[in-house]
Design a protein around this motif. Structure first.
Motif, mmCIF file in Angstrom:
data_model
loop_
_atom_site.group_PDB
_atom_site.id
_atom_site.type_symbol
_atom_site.label_atom_id
_atom_site.label_comp_id
_atom_site.label_asym_id
_atom_site.label_seq_id
_atom_site.Cartn_x
_atom_site.Cartn_y
_atom_site.Cartn_z
ATOM 1 N N MET A 110 0.845 -1.172 0.000
ATOM 2 C CA MET A 110 0.000 0.000 0.000
ATOM 3 C C MET A 110 0.893 1.238 0.000
ATOM 4 N N ALA A 111 0.479 2.276 -0.704
ATOM 5 C CA ALA A 111 1.257 3.509 -0.817
ATOM 6 C C ALA A 111 1.215 4.281 0.494
ATOM 7 N N PRO A 112 2.258 5.052 0.768
ATOM 8 C CA PRO A 112 2.253 5.844 1.996
ATOM 9 C C PRO A 112 1.184 6.929 1.946
ATOM 10 N N ASP B 111 12.967 23.422 11.393
ATOM 11 C CA ASP B 111 13.430 22.565 12.491
ATOM 12 C C ASP B 111 12.257 22.101 13.360
ATOM 13 N N GLU B 112 11.346 23.019 13.647
ATOM 14 C CA GLU B 112 10.164 22.652 14.435
ATOM 15 C C GLU B 112 9.327 21.620 13.686
ATOM 16 N N LEU B 113 9.147 21.823 12.377
ATOM 17 C CA LEU B 113 8.381 20.870 11.581
ATOM 18 C C LEU B 113 9.035 19.494 11.586
ATOM 19 N N ARG B 114 10.342 19.441 11.417
ATOM 20 C CA ARG B 114 11.053 18.157 11.409
ATOM 21 C C ARG B 114 10.854 17.429 12.730
ATOM 22 N N ARG B 115 10.965 18.158 13.836
ATOM 23 C CA ARG B 115 10.787 17.560 15.158
ATOM 24 C C ARG B 115 9.365 17.042 15.324
ATOM 25 N N ARG B 116 8.378 17.832 14.917
ATOM 26 C CA ARG B 116 6.977 17.435 15.066
ATOM 27 C C ARG B 116 6.621 16.235 14.196
ATOM 28 N N VAL B 117 7.197 16.162 13.002
ATOM 29 C CA VAL B 117 6.947 15.014 12.113
ATOM 30 C C VAL B 117 7.464 13.741 12.761
ATOM 31 N N ARG B 118 8.668 13.774 13.328
ATOM 32 C CA ARG B 118 9.245 12.583 13.975
ATOM 33 C C ARG B 118 8.435 12.173 15.206
ATOM 34 N N GLU B 119 7.980 13.157 15.982
ATOM 35 C CA GLU B 119 7.185 12.844 17.174
ATOM 36 C C GLU B 119 5.832 12.252 16.801
ATOM 37 N N ALA B 120 5.174 12.826 15.784
ATOM 38 C CA ALA B 120 3.816 12.412 15.441
ATOM 39 C C ALA B 120 3.775 11.120 14.617
ATOM 40 N N HIS B 121 4.735 10.929 13.707
ATOM 41 C CA HIS B 121 4.628 9.820 12.759
ATOM 42 C C HIS B 121 5.786 8.835 12.814
ATOM 43 N N GLY B 122 6.773 9.066 13.647
ATOM 44 C CA GLY B 122 7.875 8.127 13.815
ATOM 45 C C GLY B 122 9.016 8.343 12.840
ATOM 46 N N PRO B 123 10.064 7.530 12.984
ATOM 47 C CA PRO B 123 11.266 7.719 12.165
ATOM 48 C C PRO B 123 11.086 7.312 10.708
ATOM 49 N N GLY B 124 10.016 6.581 10.372
ATOM 50 C CA GLY B 124 9.792 6.171 8.989
ATOM 51 C C GLY B 124 9.186 7.256 8.126
ATOM 52 N N ALA B 125 8.687 8.338 8.732
ATOM 53 C CA ALA B 125 8.057 9.418 7.974
ATOM 54 C C ALA B 125 9.129 10.239 7.260
ATOM 55 N N ARG B 126 8.794 10.675 6.028
ATOM 56 C CA ARG B 126 9.733 11.469 5.243
ATOM 57 C C ARG B 126 9.069 12.757 4.798
ATOM 58 N N TYR C 50 5.726 27.795 7.550
ATOM 59 C CA TYR C 50 6.155 26.751 6.623
ATOM 60 C C TYR C 50 5.117 25.650 6.566
ATOM 61 N N GLU C 51 4.928 25.090 5.373
ATOM 62 C CA GLU C 51 4.075 23.928 5.192
ATOM 63 C C GLU C 51 4.942 22.800 4.649
ATOM 64 N N ALA C 52 4.803 21.627 5.222
ATOM 65 C CA ALA C 52 5.580 20.466 4.789
ATOM 66 C C ALA C 52 4.628 19.352 4.400
ATOM 67 N N THR C 53 4.919 18.710 3.285
ATOM 68 C CA THR C 53 4.181 17.530 2.860
ATOM 69 C C THR C 53 4.976 16.319 3.317
ATOM 70 N N VAL C 54 4.311 15.433 4.061
ATOM 71 C CA VAL C 54 4.985 14.308 4.704
ATOM 72 C C VAL C 54 4.402 13.001 4.187
ATOM 73 N N ASP C 55 5.290 12.058 3.826
ATOM 74 C CA ASP C 55 4.872 10.694 3.499
ATOM 75 C C ASP C 55 4.933 9.871 4.776
ATOM 76 N N VAL C 56 3.784 9.346 5.188
ATOM 77 C CA VAL C 56 3.720 8.507 6.389
ATOM 78 C C VAL C 56 3.526 7.066 5.924
ATOM 79 N N PRO C 57 4.494 6.171 6.198
ATOM 80 C CA PRO C 57 4.364 4.790 5.729
ATOM 81 C C PRO C 57 3.246 4.054 6.468
ATOM 82 N N ASP C 58 2.685 3.064 5.789
ATOM 83 C CA ASP C 58 1.647 2.230 6.375
ATOM 84 C C ASP C 58 2.296 1.312 7.412
#
Length: 129
Positions: A1-3, A14-29, A50-58
């Motif tokens: 399945m696609a992310p 930097d804040e966005l990067r930190r929040r992405v890792r906290e919310a979606h884990g280390p697999g998120a890009r 800033y707006e970031a588009t994040v791929d969250v793996p299944d």
């Protein structure tokens, strides 16, 4: 399945990067990020973020794992071992290598005079003067 794609906003990258890792884990890009200006009059009083588009793996999908092959240490060290390993991997044998090598020139026969070029002279002309 696609992310799954998610858009997140924040005051800095930097804040966005930190929040992405906290919310979606280390697999998120983070696949895209851009600076956005909202509101204001002629650029005054505008809010910038800033707006970031994040791929969250299944999480139910199997994640690929690294496959490592451990080989025993080589009996030789250095470049000789590296070349021998490369030849072995290519299926190249020493017998084939010997067949491909050119024969070395044989030394001159004992008692033979070496070749001398001392009798040759360069032509002289007055054009160089």
């Amino acid at each position: 399945m696609a992310p799954t794609r998610v858009v997140m906003t924040g005051e800095s990258l930097d804040e966005l990067r930190r929040r992405v890792r906290e919310a979606h884990g280390p697999g998120a890009r983070i696949v895209a990020a851009q600076r956005v200006t909202v509101g204001g009059v002629g650029g005054l009083f505008a809010r910038k973020h800033y707006e970031a588009t994040v791929d969250v793996p299944d999480p139910s999908a199997d994640q690929p794992s690294a496959r490592v092959t451990i080989t025993p240490p080589a009996s030789r060290a250095g470049i000789a071992a590296l070349l021998a390993d490369a030849d072995a991997a290519d299926g190249f044998s020493p017998a084939v290598q010997a067949a491909l090598e050119f024969p070395s020139p044989s030394p001159s026969a004992p008692g033979a005079d070496p070749v001398s070029y001392t009798h040759l002279t360069l032509p002289t002309t007055d054009a160089w003067c």
